[in-house]
Design an enzyme around this catalytic site. Structure first.
Site, PDB file in Angstrom:
ATOM      1  N   GLN A   1     -11.121  -4.916   0.721  1.00  0.00           N
ATOM      2  CA  GLN A   1     -10.823  -5.676  -0.496  1.00  0.00           C
ATOM      3  C   GLN A   1     -12.110  -5.919  -1.282  1.00  0.00           C
ATOM      4  O   GLN A   1     -13.207  -5.871  -0.727  1.00  0.00           O
ATOM      5  CB  GLN A   1     -10.209  -7.049  -0.141  1.00  0.00           C
ATOM      6  CG  GLN A   1      -9.031  -7.010   0.807  1.00  0.00           C
ATOM      7  CD  GLN A   1      -7.739  -6.541   0.145  1.00  0.00           C
ATOM      8  OE1 GLN A   1      -7.749  -6.103  -1.007  1.00  0.00           O
ATOM      9  NE2 GLN A   1      -6.632  -6.618   0.862  1.00  0.00           N
TER      10      GLN A   1
ATOM     11  N   SER B   1       0.786  -1.238   0.000  1.00  0.00           N
ATOM     12  CA  SER B   1       0.000   0.000   0.000  1.00  0.00           C
ATOM     13  C   SER B   1       0.813   1.281   0.000  1.00  0.00           C
ATOM     14  O   SER B   1       0.237   2.367  -0.156  1.00  0.00           O
ATOM     15  CB  SER B   1      -0.969   0.005   1.185  1.00  0.00           C
ATOM     16  OG  SER B   1      -2.028  -0.898   0.941  1.00  0.00           O
TER      17      SER B   1
ATOM     18  N   ASN C   1      -8.928  -0.692  -0.708  1.00  0.00           N
ATOM     19  CA  ASN C   1      -8.271  -0.833  -2.008  1.00  0.00           C
ATOM     20  C   ASN C   1      -9.217  -0.520  -3.168  1.00  0.00           C
ATOM     21  O   ASN C   1      -8.815   0.157  -4.117  1.00  0.00           O
ATOM     22  CB  ASN C   1      -7.684  -2.240  -2.156  1.00  0.00           C
ATOM     23  CG  ASN C   1      -6.444  -2.439  -1.300  1.00  0.00           C
ATOM     24  OD1 ASN C   1      -5.696  -1.501  -1.037  1.00  0.00           O
ATOM     25  ND2 ASN C   1      -6.221  -3.667  -0.854  1.00  0.00           N
TER      26      ASN C   1
ATOM     27  N   TYR D   1     -10.702   2.455   5.174  1.00  0.00           N
ATOM     28  CA  TYR D   1      -9.514   2.180   4.354  1.00  0.00           C
ATOM     29  C   TYR D   1      -9.846   1.106   3.329  1.00  0.00           C
ATOM     30  O   TYR D   1     -10.365   0.047   3.676  1.00  0.00           O
ATOM     31  CB  TYR D   1      -8.378   1.735   5.263  1.00  0.00           C
ATOM     32  CG  TYR D   1      -7.040   1.590   4.591  1.00  0.00           C
ATOM     33  CD1 TYR D   1      -6.371   2.698   4.083  1.00  0.00           C
ATOM     34  CD2 TYR D   1      -6.429   0.347   4.481  1.00  0.00           C
ATOM     35  CE1 TYR D   1      -5.132   2.571   3.486  1.00  0.00           C
ATOM     36  CE2 TYR D   1      -5.187   0.203   3.891  1.00  0.00           C
ATOM     37  CZ  TYR D   1      -4.543   1.316   3.394  1.00  0.00           C
ATOM     38  OH  TYR D   1      -3.314   1.189   2.805  1.00  0.00           O
TER      39      TYR D   1
ATOM     40  N   ASN E   1       6.165 -10.042   5.663  1.00  0.00           N
ATOM     41  CA  ASN E   1       5.100  -9.190   6.196  1.00  0.00           C
ATOM     42  C   ASN E   1       5.108  -9.340   7.715  1.00  0.00           C
ATOM     43  O   ASN E   1       4.695 -10.360   8.240  1.00  0.00           O
ATOM     44  CB  ASN E   1       3.751  -9.607   5.609  1.00  0.00           C
ATOM     45  CG  ASN E   1       2.604  -8.734   6.099  1.00  0.00           C
ATOM     46  OD1 ASN E   1       2.784  -7.871   6.947  1.00  0.00           O
ATOM     47  ND2 ASN E   1       1.416  -8.980   5.565  1.00  0.00           N
TER      48      ASN E   1
END
Length: 382
Positions: free
Chosen positions: A144, A88, A176, A174, A363
């Site tokens: 998503q 991101s 995508n 938030y 990650n």
């Protein structure tokens, strides 16, 4: 003859000794290394991170610190030219591209989204602005896409039937699909597909010549493997609008160039105006102010405030928006980013001329990234 040979061998021996002596000299240690090592070395160990590239900006100078391997199988080490997925953090570049479209007069942030996509006419996007898409405040678009949205046709159908949960502009969720659609429509307003526009116009304009949406064959050797929780080598699986939302692959050297552009500017006037536009706050949630891509805080900022602004609550939940806070002359900008195998963090303070890029091929928790970066920046600020 014998005397000449003795002189010759003596000269050779002297040169060899000089070479060995030079080789034995320690290269100068970067004075910032102890500062960076103190935060990064424990991080690598605790989170079993195979490799990390850290780039630091101080007083206009770049400093690079590389750890571990980019590829466990080949043993290739990490360098400042190693390509990492930045997840991101890509949104900051997408936002800059959108701001560039604004500066070029191709669109405005208060344009309704459907103005730039005839296929959205008659949908909720007749009432949602480009700026609301860019700042995740369209009314509750999810983090998503649903799993079944796996084609352009299904994506368009999804947007056409979607209905806001909140009044546009009232809540931050938030998302995508939100900033992804913003990037897609911004590129359309400039009459180009997103990836070529990013790779052929924006990135070269920023001096980022080793940064890609689609890594070309000649750069694949530099592309690190990410590692899953099970230590399996992985790379990103692109989904719908992945290019726009989380698709950039870059090096610590190139990403620090982007930081430097955000601090000191670029020669291209339109691009400079676009960068400045991304820094403007649209609303605040707690101590965090949302810009285009970048999230900002009044500086100095406590570790606790940074952690709160990058917490699961802020990332995963809908949060009411408030008028943007007055930050004063000193501001810290930051952005986290992840894919399944990579973790990235970028932060900088323009007024202090300091910045940091942290790219890892695992990650690992945002909390750990922020604590390490906050400690390093505190030392840089002195």
């Amino acid at each position: 003859m014998q005397q000449r040979q003795s002189i010759l061998w003596g000269a050779v021996a002297t040169l060899m000794w000089a070479g060995l002596a030079h080789a034995g000299e320690a290269s100068p240690v970067d004075p910032l290394r102890p500062v960076v090592d103190a935060s990064i070395q424990p991080l690598l160990k605790e989170h079993r991170i195979p490799g990390m590239a850290v780039a630091v900006l101080k007083d206009g100078k770049a400093h690079y610190f590389n750890y571990g391997v980019a590829n466990r199988e080949s043993g290739a080490g990490v360098s400042e030219q190693t390509l990492f997925e930045i997840g991101s953090v890509s949104k900051t570049l997408t936002a800059t591209l959108g701001a560039y479209a604004v500066v070029k007069g191709a669109m405005q942030l208060d344009d309704k989204a459907s103005r730039h996509a005839p296929w959205l006419k008659g949908s909720a996007f007749d009432s949602i602005t480009m700026g609301e898409l860019a700042t995740y405040s369209a009314g509750g678009l999810p983090l998503q896409f649903p799993e079944e949205v796996d084609s352009s046709e299904k994506m368009r159908a999804y947007y056409r039937q979607w209905a806001p949960v909140y009044s546009p502009g009232s809540h931050r969720q938030y998302s995508n699909p939100s900033i992804g659609l913003f990037g897609h429509l911004a590129a359309s307003s400039l009459k180009q597909p997103f990836a070529p526009l990013m790779e052929q116009t924006l990135l070269p304009g920023l001096g980022m010549h080793h940064t890609y949406v689609n890594v070309p064959k000649q750069a694949m050797a530099s592309y690190a493997y990410g590692y899953s929780k099970e230590d399996k080598p992985i790379r990103v699986n692109p989904g719908m609008l992945a290019d726009e939302a989380y698709g950039i692959k870059t090096s610590s050297a190139d990403l620090l160039r982007f930081v430097k552009a955000n601090i000191g500017g670029v020669d291209d006037k339109a691009l400079q105006q676009a960068i400045s536009l991304t820094h403007q706050g649209h609303y605040s949630v707690g101590g965090m102010t949302q810009g285009l891509g970048w999230e900002s805080y009044a500086y100095p900022v406590t570790e606790q405030t940074l952690l709160a602004g990058n917490s699961a609550k802020v990332i995963l939940e809908a949060n009411p928006t408030a008028a943007p806070r007055e930050s004063g002359s000193q501001v810290l900008f930051n952005k986290t980013g992840s894919t399944n195998g990579f973790g990235a963090y970028v932060a900088f303070v323009p007024a202090r001329g300091i910045g940091i890029v942290m790219l890892a091929n695992r990650n690992y928790p945002n909390e750990a990234r922020i604590k390490a970066a906050h400690a390093i920046l505190a030392q840089l600020a002195g």
